[in-house]
Scaffold this active site. Sequence first.
Site, PDB file in Angstrom:
ATOM      1  N   ASP A 176    -109.399 -65.683   2.929  1.00 34.02           N
ATOM      2  CA  ASP A 176    -110.779 -65.922   3.348  1.00 34.02           C
ATOM      3  C   ASP A 176    -110.641 -66.516   4.730  1.00 34.02           C
ATOM      4  O   ASP A 176    -110.222 -67.670   4.876  1.00 34.02           O
ATOM      5  CB  ASP A 176    -111.476 -66.906   2.403  1.00 34.02           C
ATOM      6  N   HIS A 177    -110.945 -65.721   5.753  1.00 31.21           N
ATOM      7  CA  HIS A 177    -110.561 -66.180   7.090  1.00 31.21           C
ATOM      8  C   HIS A 177    -111.327 -67.428   7.528  1.00 31.21           C
ATOM      9  O   HIS A 177    -110.911 -68.110   8.447  1.00 31.21           O
ATOM     10  CB  HIS A 177    -110.654 -65.046   8.126  1.00 31.21           C
ATOM     11  N   LYS A 181    -110.126 -71.109   9.906  1.00 31.44           N
ATOM     12  CA  LYS A 181    -110.753 -71.635  11.121  1.00 31.44           C
ATOM     13  C   LYS A 181    -110.381 -73.113  11.246  1.00 31.44           C
ATOM     14  O   LYS A 181    -110.468 -73.864  10.278  1.00 31.44           O
ATOM     15  CB  LYS A 181    -112.272 -71.457  11.069  1.00 31.44           C
ATOM     16  N   HIS A 239    -117.093 -66.806   2.195  1.00 33.48           N
ATOM     17  CA  HIS A 239    -117.013 -67.768   3.302  1.00 33.48           C
ATOM     18  C   HIS A 239    -117.892 -69.004   3.100  1.00 33.48           C
ATOM     19  O   HIS A 239    -117.442 -70.132   3.233  1.00 33.48           O
ATOM     20  CB  HIS A 239    -117.403 -67.108   4.628  1.00 33.48           C
ATOM     21  N   LYS A 338    -127.241 -61.298  10.000  1.00 35.87           N
ATOM     22  CA  LYS A 338    -126.904 -60.515  11.188  1.00 35.87           C
ATOM     23  C   LYS A 338    -128.156 -60.431  12.053  1.00 35.87           C
ATOM     24  O   LYS A 338    -129.271 -60.608  11.579  1.00 35.87           O
ATOM     25  CB  LYS A 338    -126.460 -59.108  10.785  1.00 35.87           C
TER      26      LYS A 338
HETATM   27  C1  BG6 Z   1    -116.454 -60.959   7.709  1.00 35.97           C
HETATM   28  C2  BG6 Z   1    -117.648 -60.141   7.322  1.00 35.97           C
HETATM   29  O1  BG6 Z   1    -115.786 -61.426   6.576  1.00 35.97           O
HETATM   30  O2  BG6 Z   1    -116.872 -62.053   8.504  1.00 35.97           O
HETATM   31  C3  BG6 Z   1    -118.382 -59.672   8.566  1.00 35.97           C
HETATM   32  O3  BG6 Z   1    -117.240 -59.033   6.549  1.00 35.97           O
HETATM   33  C4  BG6 Z   1    -118.700 -60.811   9.481  1.00 35.97           C
HETATM   34  O4  BG6 Z   1    -119.569 -58.980   8.209  1.00 35.97           O
HETATM   35  C5  BG6 Z   1    -117.475 -61.691   9.719  1.00 35.97           C
HETATM   36  O5  BG6 Z   1    -119.133 -60.279  10.700  1.00 35.97           O
HETATM   37  C6  BG6 Z   1    -117.867 -62.955  10.453  1.00 35.97           C
HETATM   38  O6  BG6 Z   1    -116.715 -63.648  10.824  1.00 35.97           O
HETATM   39  P1  BG6 Z   1    -116.709 -64.638  12.040  1.00 35.97           P
HETATM   40  O7  BG6 Z   1    -115.308 -65.158  12.061  1.00 35.97           O
HETATM   41  O8  BG6 Z   1    -117.049 -63.829  13.259  1.00 35.97           O
HETATM   42  O9  BG6 Z   1    -117.736 -65.685  11.749  1.00 35.97           O
END
Ligand code: BG6
Length: 485
Positions: A176-177, A181, A239, A338
Amino acid sequence: HTYSPFDFIIFGATGDLTTRKLLPALYYRYLDGQLPSNTRIIGTARSPLTDEDFRKRAQDGLNQFVQEEDHSPEKIEDFIKLIYYISLDGADPNGKWADIEKLLNSDKANTVRIFYFATAPRLYGDICDNLSNKKLLTKTTRVVLEKPIGTSLATAEEINSRVGKHLPENHIFRIDHYLGKETVQNILALRFANPVFERLWSSDSIDYVEITAAETVGVGKRGGYYDGAGALRDMVQNHLLQVLCMVAMDPPISLNADDLRNEKLKVLRSLKPMTDEMIKTDTVRGQYTANTVNGEQMVSYLEELKKDKSNTETFVAIKAQINTSRWTGVPFYLRTGKRLAEKTSEIIIQFKKSAWSLFPTAPQPNRLHIRIQPDEGVSLSMQVKDPSKSHTSLRSTFIDIAFSPAFHIRYPDSYEGLLMDAVKGDPLLFIRRDEVDAAWKWIEPILDGWARDVIPLSQYKSGSWGPQASQQLLAKDGHIWHEDM
Ligand code: BG6
């Protein structure tokens, strides 16, 4: 940390994620000296490309997605020599699996092997079956699974069971990126290394919490995936709930991965389940419509998708409640969308106002603003004596730390650290299977209620902060999103 050469195999290598995130992240770590020379990065996907074709794509991607000051044509040339490509459908048992085997470092017993799944999650099970049948899973193999794992609790369980048949849980890295962060990780330091905050971190002092992940972009080329997912599955199930866990959890007993994940799981399991009544009052779903802001024309979601109708939400706001002694009575407002007014991810901790005031006008309550991105940092709103007025006049100001200038460092992209954690085998910032299940359990009734149109899909203008109903969600509680203050 010093790294031995490793093999990094990507399924879904012609996709957006590989170009935008994975290869740039590996490139940065290459610049940092963390990729020894016989590390191999092997892209696989169905398209019939040669190594040269794929390297060219990689090079173009790096030129586009690596910051200009880090472009070094020679370094990029050197880096792409580590990259190979095999045309292979990971779900097809009759594909060119032997070609992968040939490319891998021959020291099977010791070379760390990462299989990165950047395909549609429904293929993860098939890919794992193939990896197992082709005897590609070694003791030093780890698989990294991209989100969203499944589209519901049942599909998530199925994917996790099929992957789990071949690999023990500690070799499965669900990424989960947001946890990668810096500022999300910094919540641990902020809370548990600064008693001044932790002592106030409960319903005794906190009025409410806002967690926002707002984007200005539309769905772009990802419509095919996104229209089947929607913002709730794409952003909230993973997230936003992970950020909520970091904000709300009790102190873990150690920084061991399972101790941290046990605390996050407790938060997920304490979320108050959503009934239809609550879905009506506590959730908002929206879809963007066309608008022109400062001369920029933005088309509607449907137009972007080239469809006449879609019930997919591109905006979500939810009032979540956590049933624990620490948090009962404190709403956690989650919001993502979005085509919103700004690209920003942030957390607001709104403290309670004091019942008593010495001053003629009641002081503004303190607010802690944690900026996840951009301008990573923290600020705390404060009341000071207004120097231009009498001794009874107050003025609001801030204590502000902007991390990047404070520490004179480049802020790494979230994927960089996470990819290297997978290589190291450190699961601290990855999601455990029971967390995925608990998150789906809470999300599912909302999905279900929305599918039955318990609340309508509201429309909002591109470039705004979402539907009116989002403001009303807070107004009902006497609160207000901080940018409206
Ligand atoms: C991703 C989603 O996991 O996270 C995308 O699939 C989204 O739809 C993105 O744009 C947002 O990531 P960040 O790091 O730009 O906030």
